[in-house]
Design an enzyme around this catalytic site. Structure first.
Site, PDB file in Angstrom:
ATOM      1  N   GLN A 157      -2.287   2.301  10.488  1.00  0.00           N
ATOM      2  CA  GLN A 157      -1.060   2.258   9.713  1.00  0.00           C
ATOM      3  C   GLN A 157      -0.172   3.215  10.500  1.00  0.00           C
ATOM      4  OE1 GLN A 157      -4.384   2.597   8.213  1.00  0.00           O
ATOM      5  NE2 GLN A 157      -4.257   2.009   6.076  1.00  0.00           N
ATOM      6  N   ASN A 193      -5.959  12.029   0.401  1.00  0.00           N
ATOM      7  CA  ASN A 193      -5.156  11.328   1.349  1.00  0.00           C
ATOM      8  C   ASN A 193      -5.949  10.448   2.526  1.00  0.00           C
ATOM      9  OD1 ASN A 193      -2.154  10.528   1.955  1.00  0.00           O
ATOM     10  ND2 ASN A 193      -2.785  11.695   3.975  1.00  0.00           N
ATOM     11  N   LYS A 194      -5.250   9.656   3.231  1.00  0.00           N
ATOM     12  CA  LYS A 194      -5.962   8.755   4.387  1.00  0.00           C
ATOM     13  C   LYS A 194      -7.258   9.566   4.952  1.00  0.00           C
ATOM     14  CE  LYS A 194      -5.250   5.085   4.363  1.00  0.00           C
ATOM     15  NZ  LYS A 194      -6.246   3.989   3.870  1.00  0.00           N
ATOM     16  N   ARG A 237      -7.429  -0.747  -6.755  1.00  0.00           N
ATOM     17  CA  ARG A 237      -7.647   0.365  -5.828  1.00  0.00           C
ATOM     18  C   ARG A 237      -8.046   1.836  -6.793  1.00  0.00           C
ATOM     19  NH1 ARG A 237      -4.850   1.198  -0.344  1.00  0.00           N
ATOM     20  NH2 ARG A 237      -6.868   1.681   0.211  1.00  0.00           N
ATOM     21  N   ARG A 268       0.896  -1.038  -0.215  1.00  0.00           N
ATOM     22  CA  ARG A 268      -0.097  -0.022  -0.173  1.00  0.00           C
ATOM     23  C   ARG A 268       1.052   1.259   0.113  1.00  0.00           C
ATOM     24  NH1 ARG A 268       2.218   1.812   4.062  1.00  0.00           N
ATOM     25  NH2 ARG A 268       0.898   3.370   4.053  1.00  0.00           N
ATOM     26  N   GLY A 269       0.433   2.420  -0.330  1.00  0.00           N
ATOM     27  CA  GLY A 269       0.992   3.678  -0.208  1.00  0.00           C
ATOM     28  C   GLY A 269       1.112   3.982  -1.878  1.00  0.00           C
ATOM     29  N   ALA A 270       0.659   5.273  -2.095  1.00  0.00           N
ATOM     30  CA  ALA A 270       0.612   5.428  -3.576  1.00  0.00           C
ATOM     31  C   ALA A 270       1.963   5.150  -4.391  1.00  0.00           C
ATOM     32  CB  ALA A 270       0.222   7.045  -3.871  1.00  0.00           C
ATOM     33  N   ASP A 282      -2.400  10.392  -1.884  1.00  0.00           N
ATOM     34  CA  ASP A 282      -2.700   9.380  -2.861  1.00  0.00           C
ATOM     35  C   ASP A 282      -3.027   9.755  -4.221  1.00  0.00           C
ATOM     36  OD1 ASP A 282      -2.853   6.607  -1.454  1.00  0.00           O
ATOM     37  OD2 ASP A 282      -3.292   8.182  -0.101  1.00  0.00           O
TER      38      ASP A 282
END
Length: 341
Positions: free
Chosen positions: A193, A244-245, A89, A48-50, A234
């Site tokens: 996270q 973003n998150k 995603r 995960r993570g862009a 993201d």
């Protein structure tokens, strides 16, 4: 030293992923040899993570080509497998960008695609290091303290990239200069996270820190405990809106109210000039069970559903700066990414 997040294992014939669902308790590398396995790994956040998803997308095309050759797929099935990777995603633009970046080389053969994917991974690390340097400089130019007190949300470190990190890359750069006093890491509900991954990285670097519940962020900021917030992204729209998150928007609002910088750190590949504003960004809705249960234990009454958007959008007017490898933009002052295309 962190185990690399994502690398190509030629001997194993696949992508070696550090399974982030097991951290911090276990550090386990899984070998992904099919596109179905990769899509599953992306969906369950093993990777995960862009920026890391961009690398996964590029290497996913190699997986698809190898799988097609191994199993005798026709072109339509190959195309469908690549599309499944590309759309695994919806919010993080880097996943589709990574696929598209190498797909144009498909006619040149599998080795050309692999070489391009490996170059993309190396370029990601170089970009992260440069944007971290620029972001650190930007903060130090504006905050008159010998050492900074920082807040970050979710995980935008080496675990979210091919190496080094973005938001945590800025913090690592400042730490190496001896300019970090303390870091508050939001736990980042519902999958933690921040608690599981960001704290893992900060502890590994020896950076003084504490994990706090997401709901404490505004009070920490408005209480004068923080000099700046540094987060990843993201997807960044052409006008400077930032996805973003979930929970990032609240951090930005608190920073705006407190009059302190809200810095976004992301490589230019996260900028989506085809998306005019944050209103056009698709927000991923994840399984409500991630909110209503902790592992196998229900934490709400029977029949109560969970609302679980994975991301939110912070309007450009509340984004003090965006640090990329191309330079630092200041959306709140009208300096949008579209002006630097």
């Amino acid at each position: 030293m962190l185990t690399p997040t994502i690398v190509w294992d030629e001997a194993g014939g696949g992508i070696a992923l550090l399974d982030q669902t097991l951290l911090p308790g276990r550090s386990e590398v899984v070998l992904v040899r099919s596109t179905s396995e990769l899509v599953d790994a992306i969906a369950r956040l093993a990777v995960r993570g862009a920026p890391a998803l961009g690398v996964a997308g590029a290497l996913g095309v190699v997986l698809a080509l190898d799988e097609a050759a191994r199993e005798g797929w026709d072109p339509a099935r190959l195309d469908a497998a690549i599309t499944r990777v590309r759309t695994a995603r919806p919010t993080a633009v880097n996943l589709a960008w990574g696929v598209d970046h190498v797909l144009s080389l498909r006619a040149q053969g599998r080795d050309a695609v692999l070489a391009a994917a490996l170059r993309l991974a190396a370029a990601d690390e170089a970009a992260n290091r440069e944007l971290s340097r620029l972001g650190a400089d930007w903060l130090l130019d504006r905050i008159d303290r010998p050492r900074l007190r920082l807040l970050t949300h979710c995980n935008a470190g080496a675990l979210a990239t091919s190496a080094w990190g973005t938001a945590l890359g800025v913090i690592r750069e400042l730490h190496q200069r001896g300019r970090v006093e303390f870091v508050y890491a939001d736990e980042t509900r519902p999958l933690l996270q921040g608690a599981r991954l960001t704290a893992y990285e900060l502890a590994g670097e020896g950076i003084p820190h504490a994990v706090q519940v997401d709901g404490a962020a505004a009070a920490t900021i408005l209480g004068g405990r923080v000099d700046a917030a540094v987060v990843g992204a993201d997807r960044i729209a052409a006008n400077g809106d930032v996805a973003n998150k979930i929970g990032t928007l609240g951090v930005a609002l608190a920073c705006h109210a407190a009059g302190i910088p809200f810095l976004v750190a992301a490589p230019w590949s996260t900028v989506d000039l085809a998306t005019a504003s944050g209103e056009q960004i698709a927000i991923e809705e994840r399984d409500g069970a991630e909110v209503t249960a902790y592992g196998a234990v229900a934490v709400v009454p029977d029949g109560t559903p969970g609302h679980n958007p994975a991301f939110d959008v912070t309007p450009a007017r509340w984004v003090s700066a965006i640090a990329t490898e191309r330079g630092v933009l200041e959306p709140a002052a009208g300096d949008s990414p579209s002006a630097h295309a």
